[in-house]
Design a protein around this motif. Sequence first.
Motif, PDB file in Angstrom:
ATOM      1  N   UNK A  28       0.831  -1.202  -0.008  1.00  0.00           N
ATOM      2  CA  UNK A  28       0.126  -0.027  -0.164  1.00  0.00           C
ATOM      3  C   UNK A  28       0.856   1.294  -0.073  1.00  0.00           C
ATOM      4  N   UNK A  29       0.517   2.453  -0.792  1.00  0.00           N
ATOM      5  CA  UNK A  29       1.206   3.484  -0.720  1.00  0.00           C
ATOM      6  C   UNK A  29       0.106   4.795  -0.777  1.00  0.00           C
ATOM      7  N   UNK A  30       0.735   5.870  -0.691  1.00  0.00           N
ATOM      8  CA  UNK A  30       0.047   7.158  -0.674  1.00  0.00           C
ATOM      9  C   UNK A  30      -0.055   7.674  -2.233  1.00  0.00           C
ATOM     10  N   UNK A  31      -0.848   8.562  -2.212  1.00  0.00           N
ATOM     11  CA  UNK A  31      -0.860   9.281  -3.672  1.00  0.00           C
ATOM     12  C   UNK A  31       0.551   9.794  -3.844  1.00  0.00           C
ATOM     13  N   UNK A  32       0.949  10.214  -5.117  1.00  0.00           N
ATOM     14  CA  UNK A  32       2.074  10.618  -5.758  1.00  0.00           C
ATOM     15  C   UNK A  32       3.354   9.632  -5.528  1.00  0.00           C
ATOM     16  N   UNK A  33       2.722   8.356  -5.214  1.00  0.00           N
ATOM     17  CA  UNK A  33       3.930   7.440  -5.114  1.00  0.00           C
ATOM     18  C   UNK A  33       4.143   6.985  -6.669  1.00  0.00           C
ATOM     19  N   UNK A  34       4.933   7.414  -7.413  1.00  0.00           N
ATOM     20  CA  UNK A  34       4.816   7.110  -8.917  1.00  0.00           C
ATOM     21  C   UNK A  34       6.279   6.799  -9.332  1.00  0.00           C
ATOM     22  N   UNK A  35       7.282   6.617  -8.458  1.00  0.00           N
ATOM     23  CA  UNK A  35       8.571   5.830  -9.079  1.00  0.00           C
ATOM     24  C   UNK A  35       8.967   5.083  -8.058  1.00  0.00           C
ATOM     25  N   UNK A  36       9.525   3.794  -8.432  1.00  0.00           N
ATOM     26  CA  UNK A  36       9.730   3.562 -10.009  1.00  0.00           C
ATOM     27  C   UNK A  36       8.373   3.191 -10.515  1.00  0.00           C
ATOM     28  N   UNK A  37       8.314   2.881 -11.915  1.00  0.00           N
ATOM     29  CA  UNK A  37       7.250   2.655 -12.580  1.00  0.00           C
ATOM     30  C   UNK A  37       6.234   1.655 -11.892  1.00  0.00           C
ATOM     31  N   UNK A  38       6.789   0.672 -11.180  1.00  0.00           N
ATOM     32  CA  UNK A  38       5.947  -0.409 -10.800  1.00  0.00           C
ATOM     33  C   UNK A  38       5.122   0.101  -9.356  1.00  0.00           C
ATOM     34  N   UNK A  39       5.416   1.107  -8.712  1.00  0.00           N
ATOM     35  CA  UNK A  39       4.899   1.619  -7.645  1.00  0.00           C
ATOM     36  C   UNK A  39       3.535   2.257  -7.845  1.00  0.00           C
ATOM     37  N   UNK A  40       3.206   2.563  -9.503  1.00  0.00           N
ATOM     38  CA  UNK A  40       1.938   3.039  -9.719  1.00  0.00           C
ATOM     39  C   UNK A  40       0.828   2.022  -9.878  1.00  0.00           C
TER      40      UNK A  40
END
Length: 289
Positions: free
Chosen positions: A60-72
Amino acid sequence: MRSAALVAALAAAQAQAAITVKDDGGNTVTLQKPAQRVISLAPHVTEMLFAAGGGSHVVGVVSYSDFPEEAKKIPQIGSNREVDLERIMALKPDLIVVWRHGSSERQIDMVRKLGVPLFHSEPQKLEDIPESVARLGQLMGTEKTANPAADALRQQLVSLRSRYANRPPVRVFYQVWDKPLYTLNGKHIVSDALRLCGAENIFAKLPVTAPVVSVEGVLQENPEAIFATAEKNYGGVSMWKPYGTLLAVRNDNLFTIDGNLVNRSGPRMVQGAAALCEKIELARQHRSK
Protein backbone atom coordinates in the motif's frame (compact mmCIF):
# COMPACT_ATOMS: atom_id res chain seq x y z
CA MET A 1 15.26 -30.55 32.46
CA ARG A 2 15.77 -31.30 28.79
CA SER A 3 12.42 -29.74 27.85
CA ALA A 4 13.24 -26.64 29.91
CA ALA A 5 16.60 -26.39 28.21
CA LEU A 6 14.96 -26.81 24.82
CA VAL A 7 12.45 -24.05 25.56
CA ALA A 8 15.26 -21.78 26.71
CA ALA A 9 17.26 -22.53 23.57
CA LEU A 10 14.26 -21.81 21.34
CA ALA A 11 13.60 -18.54 23.17
CA ALA A 12 17.23 -17.53 22.76
CA ALA A 13 17.13 -18.38 19.05
CA GLN A 14 13.97 -16.30 18.58
CA ALA A 15 15.55 -13.37 20.43
CA GLN A 16 18.60 -13.56 18.19
CA ALA A 17 16.39 -13.64 15.12
CA ALA A 18 14.64 -10.40 16.06
CA ILE A 19 15.52 -7.42 13.87
CA THR A 20 16.10 -4.12 15.67
CA VAL A 21 16.94 -0.75 14.11
CA LYS A 22 16.63 2.92 15.02
CA ASP A 23 14.36 5.09 12.89
CA ASP A 24 14.91 8.75 12.00
CA GLY A 25 13.01 9.84 15.10
CA GLY A 26 15.44 7.91 17.32
CA ASN A 27 12.83 5.28 18.12
CA THR A 28 13.70 1.59 18.35
CA VAL A 29 11.84 -0.55 15.82
CA THR A 30 11.86 -4.30 16.45
CA LEU A 31 10.43 -7.03 14.23
CA GLN A 32 10.43 -10.70 15.12
CA LYS A 33 10.94 -11.57 11.46
CA PRO A 34 11.53 -9.67 8.19
CA ALA A 35 8.56 -7.57 7.08
CA GLN A 36 6.69 -9.11 4.17
CA ARG A 37 3.80 -6.64 3.89
CA VAL A 38 4.85 -2.99 4.08
CA ILE A 39 2.81 0.19 3.71
CA SER A 40 4.47 3.46 2.69
CA LEU A 41 2.97 6.76 3.81
CA ALA A 42 5.16 9.04 1.67
CA PRO A 43 6.38 9.03 -1.96
CA HIS A 44 10.05 9.25 -0.90
CA VAL A 45 9.53 6.23 1.36
CA THR A 46 8.14 4.23 -1.56
CA GLU A 47 11.30 5.01 -3.54
CA MET A 48 13.47 3.95 -0.61
CA LEU A 49 11.66 0.65 -0.18
CA PHE A 50 12.15 -0.18 -3.86
CA ALA A 51 15.82 0.86 -3.73
CA ALA A 52 16.25 -1.43 -0.73
CA GLY A 53 15.00 -4.38 -2.76
CA GLY A 54 11.59 -4.50 -1.11
CA GLY A 55 9.33 -3.45 -3.96
CA SER A 56 7.51 -6.78 -3.93
CA HIS A 57 6.81 -6.32 -0.20
CA VAL A 58 5.03 -2.96 -0.61
CA VAL A 59 1.27 -3.57 -0.44
CA GLY A 60 0.00 0.00 0.00
CA VAL A 61 1.14 3.54 -0.81
CA VAL A 62 -0.13 7.11 -0.70
CA SER A 63 -0.84 9.38 -3.67
CA TYR A 64 2.09 10.63 -5.78
CA SER A 65 4.02 7.40 -5.17
CA ASP A 66 4.85 7.26 -8.86
CA PHE A 67 8.47 6.07 -8.91
CA PRO A 68 9.65 3.58 -9.92
CA GLU A 69 7.07 2.71 -12.56
CA GLU A 70 5.97 -0.44 -10.69
CA ALA A 71 4.89 1.71 -7.74
CA LYS A 72 1.97 3.06 -9.78
CA LYS A 73 0.37 -0.40 -9.69
CA ILE A 74 0.29 -0.62 -5.88
CA PRO A 75 -3.08 0.11 -4.18
CA GLN A 76 -3.37 3.60 -2.71
CA ILE A 77 -4.62 3.95 0.85
CA GLY A 78 -4.88 7.74 0.92
CA SER A 79 -2.61 10.77 0.80
CA ASN A 80 -0.02 12.52 2.96
CA ARG A 81 -2.90 14.39 4.57
CA GLU A 82 -5.38 11.58 5.18
CA VAL A 83 -5.26 7.78 5.05
CA ASP A 84 -7.99 5.16 5.15
CA LEU A 85 -7.39 3.16 8.33
CA GLU A 86 -9.81 0.41 7.28
CA ARG A 87 -7.96 -0.11 4.00
CA ILE A 88 -4.66 -0.21 5.87
CA MET A 89 -5.92 -2.93 8.20
CA ALA A 90 -7.42 -4.88 5.30
CA LEU A 91 -3.93 -5.06 3.75
CA LYS A 92 -2.61 -6.71 6.96
CA PRO A 93 0.75 -4.89 7.08
CA ASP A 94 3.55 -6.01 9.37
CA LEU A 95 5.39 -2.67 8.97
CA ILE A 96 4.23 0.88 8.22
CA VAL A 97 6.79 3.51 7.23
CA VAL A 98 5.56 7.00 8.15
CA TRP A 99 6.72 10.54 7.44
CA ARG A 100 6.25 13.40 9.88
CA HIS A 101 5.28 16.74 8.39
CA GLY A 102 3.23 19.75 9.40
CA SER A 103 -0.20 18.11 9.49
CA SER A 104 0.79 14.50 10.08
CA GLU A 105 0.84 14.14 13.87
CA ARG A 106 -2.84 13.34 14.29
CA GLN A 107 -2.75 10.92 11.38
CA ILE A 108 0.33 9.11 12.70
CA ASP A 109 -1.25 8.84 16.16
CA MET A 110 -4.26 7.14 14.58
CA VAL A 111 -2.06 4.76 12.61
CA ARG A 112 -0.03 3.96 15.74
CA LYS A 113 -3.22 2.75 17.48
CA LEU A 114 -3.48 -0.04 14.89
CA GLY A 115 -0.66 -1.79 16.73
CA VAL A 116 1.52 -2.28 13.65
CA PRO A 117 5.26 -1.46 14.01
CA LEU A 118 6.08 2.01 12.66
CA PHE A 119 9.33 3.27 11.14
CA HIS A 120 9.62 7.07 11.02
CA SER A 121 11.44 8.23 7.88
CA GLU A 122 12.66 11.82 7.72
CA PRO A 123 16.23 12.23 6.45
CA GLN A 124 17.72 15.51 7.66
CA LYS A 125 20.91 15.29 5.61
CA LEU A 126 21.90 13.60 2.36
CA GLU A 127 24.02 11.09 4.29
CA ASP A 128 20.85 9.90 6.04
CA ILE A 129 19.39 8.61 2.77
CA PRO A 130 21.74 5.63 2.24
CA GLU A 131 21.49 4.85 5.97
CA SER A 132 17.70 4.70 5.66
CA VAL A 133 17.91 2.42 2.62
CA ALA A 134 20.17 0.05 4.57
CA ARG A 135 17.94 0.01 7.67
CA LEU A 136 14.79 -0.60 5.63
CA GLY A 137 16.65 -3.45 3.94
CA GLN A 138 17.34 -4.90 7.37
CA LEU A 139 13.68 -4.71 8.33
CA MET A 140 12.62 -6.46 5.12
CA GLY A 141 15.47 -8.98 5.02
CA THR A 142 16.65 -7.62 1.67
CA GLU A 143 20.19 -6.65 2.71
CA LYS A 144 21.72 -8.26 -0.39
CA THR A 145 20.12 -5.52 -2.46
CA ALA A 146 19.89 -2.73 0.11
CA ASN A 147 23.51 -2.69 1.26
CA PRO A 148 25.10 -2.36 -2.21
CA ALA A 149 22.49 0.28 -3.10
CA ALA A 150 23.34 2.22 0.07
CA ASP A 151 27.07 1.92 -0.62
CA ALA A 152 26.60 3.25 -4.16
CA LEU A 153 24.70 6.28 -2.83
CA ARG A 154 27.41 6.93 -0.24
CA GLN A 155 30.10 6.81 -2.91
CA GLN A 156 28.21 9.25 -5.12
CA LEU A 157 27.98 11.69 -2.20
CA VAL A 158 31.69 11.32 -1.44
CA SER A 159 32.47 12.05 -5.08
CA LEU A 160 30.26 15.16 -5.14
CA ARG A 161 31.69 16.45 -1.89
CA SER A 162 35.23 15.94 -3.11
CA ARG A 163 34.51 17.76 -6.37
CA TYR A 164 32.72 20.82 -4.96
CA ALA A 165 33.99 21.16 -1.37
CA ASN A 166 36.49 23.94 -2.10
CA ARG A 167 34.65 25.83 -4.83
CA PRO A 168 33.89 29.54 -4.30
CA PRO A 169 30.53 30.04 -2.53
CA VAL A 170 27.39 31.05 -4.43
CA ARG A 171 24.48 32.76 -2.63
CA VAL A 172 21.24 31.07 -3.68
CA PHE A 173 17.48 31.57 -3.34
CA TYR A 174 15.58 28.28 -3.51
CA GLN A 175 11.97 28.91 -4.51
CA VAL A 176 9.51 26.19 -3.56
CA TRP A 177 6.41 28.01 -4.77
CA ASP A 178 5.44 31.50 -5.89
CA LYS A 179 1.87 32.05 -4.58
CA PRO A 180 2.63 32.44 -1.75
CA LEU A 181 6.34 32.82 -2.26
CA TYR A 182 8.04 30.42 0.09
CA THR A 183 11.40 28.80 0.51
CA LEU A 184 13.28 26.42 2.86
CA ASN A 185 15.55 27.24 5.78
CA GLY A 186 18.99 25.87 6.59
CA LYS A 187 17.71 22.85 8.51
CA HIS A 188 15.93 21.37 5.49
CA ILE A 189 17.69 18.62 3.55
CA VAL A 190 17.60 20.77 0.38
CA SER A 191 19.92 23.22 2.13
CA ASP A 192 22.25 20.32 2.90
CA ALA A 193 22.35 19.61 -0.85
CA LEU A 194 23.13 23.28 -1.52
CA ARG A 195 25.96 23.20 1.03
CA LEU A 196 27.35 20.09 -0.65
CA CYS A 197 27.61 22.13 -3.86
CA GLY A 198 29.31 25.05 -2.14
CA ALA A 199 26.19 27.23 -2.14
CA GLU A 200 24.71 29.39 0.61
CA ASN A 201 20.95 29.55 1.20
CA ILE A 202 20.13 33.25 1.64
CA PHE A 203 17.29 32.38 4.04
CA ALA A 204 19.09 29.62 5.95
CA LYS A 205 18.79 31.42 9.30
CA LEU A 206 15.00 31.77 9.30
CA PRO A 207 13.44 29.74 12.15
CA VAL A 208 10.56 28.20 10.17
CA THR A 209 11.42 25.18 8.00
CA ALA A 210 9.33 26.37 5.03
CA PRO A 211 8.96 30.14 5.53
CA VAL A 212 6.93 32.51 3.40
CA VAL A 213 9.12 35.36 2.15
CA SER A 214 8.51 38.53 0.15
CA VAL A 215 9.75 39.63 -3.26
CA GLU A 216 11.27 42.63 -1.49
CA GLY A 217 13.13 40.31 0.87
CA VAL A 218 14.65 38.40 -2.05
CA LEU A 219 15.61 41.65 -3.79
CA GLN A 220 17.28 42.88 -0.62
CA GLU A 221 19.32 39.67 -0.28
CA ASN A 222 20.22 39.88 -4.00
CA PRO A 223 21.10 36.20 -4.60
CA GLU A 224 23.58 35.25 -7.29
CA ALA A 225 21.39 32.34 -8.44
CA ILE A 226 17.71 31.43 -8.12
CA PHE A 227 16.31 27.90 -8.34
CA ALA A 228 12.74 26.79 -8.82
CA THR A 229 11.23 23.39 -9.50
CA ALA A 230 9.40 22.59 -12.71
CA GLU A 231 5.72 22.07 -12.01
CA LYS A 232 2.57 22.46 -14.09
CA ASN A 233 0.68 25.76 -13.77
CA TYR A 234 3.64 27.29 -12.01
CA GLY A 235 5.46 30.54 -12.82
CA GLY A 236 8.85 29.37 -11.64
CA VAL A 237 11.95 31.50 -12.12
CA SER A 238 10.41 33.49 -14.99
CA MET A 239 8.73 35.76 -12.40
CA TRP A 240 12.15 37.28 -11.64
CA LYS A 241 13.05 38.36 -15.18
CA PRO A 242 11.54 41.86 -14.83
CA TYR A 243 13.85 42.56 -11.87
CA GLY A 244 16.92 43.55 -13.83
CA THR A 245 18.80 44.75 -10.75
CA LEU A 246 18.96 41.21 -9.37
CA LEU A 247 22.42 39.67 -9.68
CA ALA A 248 20.81 36.35 -10.62
CA VAL A 249 19.01 38.03 -13.52
CA ARG A 250 22.04 40.02 -14.68
CA ASN A 251 24.23 36.90 -14.71
CA ASP A 252 21.58 34.70 -16.34
CA ASN A 253 21.39 32.42 -13.30
CA LEU A 254 17.67 31.63 -13.21
CA PHE A 255 17.60 27.86 -13.02
CA THR A 256 14.81 25.28 -13.15
CA ILE A 257 15.33 21.86 -11.63
CA ASP A 258 13.24 18.68 -11.46
CA GLY A 259 11.27 18.82 -8.21
CA ASN A 260 10.97 15.04 -8.10
CA LEU A 261 14.74 14.86 -7.69
CA VAL A 262 15.22 17.51 -5.01
CA ASN A 263 11.93 17.84 -3.12
CA ARG A 264 11.71 14.15 -2.23
CA SER A 265 14.27 12.94 0.29
CA GLY A 266 14.64 9.54 -1.38
CA PRO A 267 17.51 7.91 -3.28
CA ARG A 268 17.01 10.10 -6.35
CA MET A 269 17.86 13.17 -4.28
CA VAL A 270 21.54 12.29 -4.69
CA GLN A 271 20.98 12.64 -8.44
CA GLY A 272 19.16 15.90 -7.74
CA ALA A 273 22.10 17.17 -5.70
CA ALA A 274 24.40 16.47 -8.65
CA ALA A 275 22.07 18.49 -10.91
CA LEU A 276 22.08 21.36 -8.39
CA CYS A 277 25.88 21.31 -8.27
CA GLU A 278 26.13 21.49 -12.05
CA LYS A 279 23.89 24.58 -12.18
CA ILE A 280 25.74 26.24 -9.33
CA GLU A 281 29.03 25.61 -11.10
CA LEU A 282 27.50 27.24 -14.17
CA ALA A 283 26.75 30.31 -12.03
CA ARG A 284 30.43 30.45 -11.08
CA GLN A 285 31.38 30.33 -14.74
CA HIS A 286 29.02 33.22 -15.48
CA ARG A 287 31.12 35.45 -13.21
CA SER A 288 33.80 35.69 -15.86
CA LYS A 289 31.49 37.04 -18.55
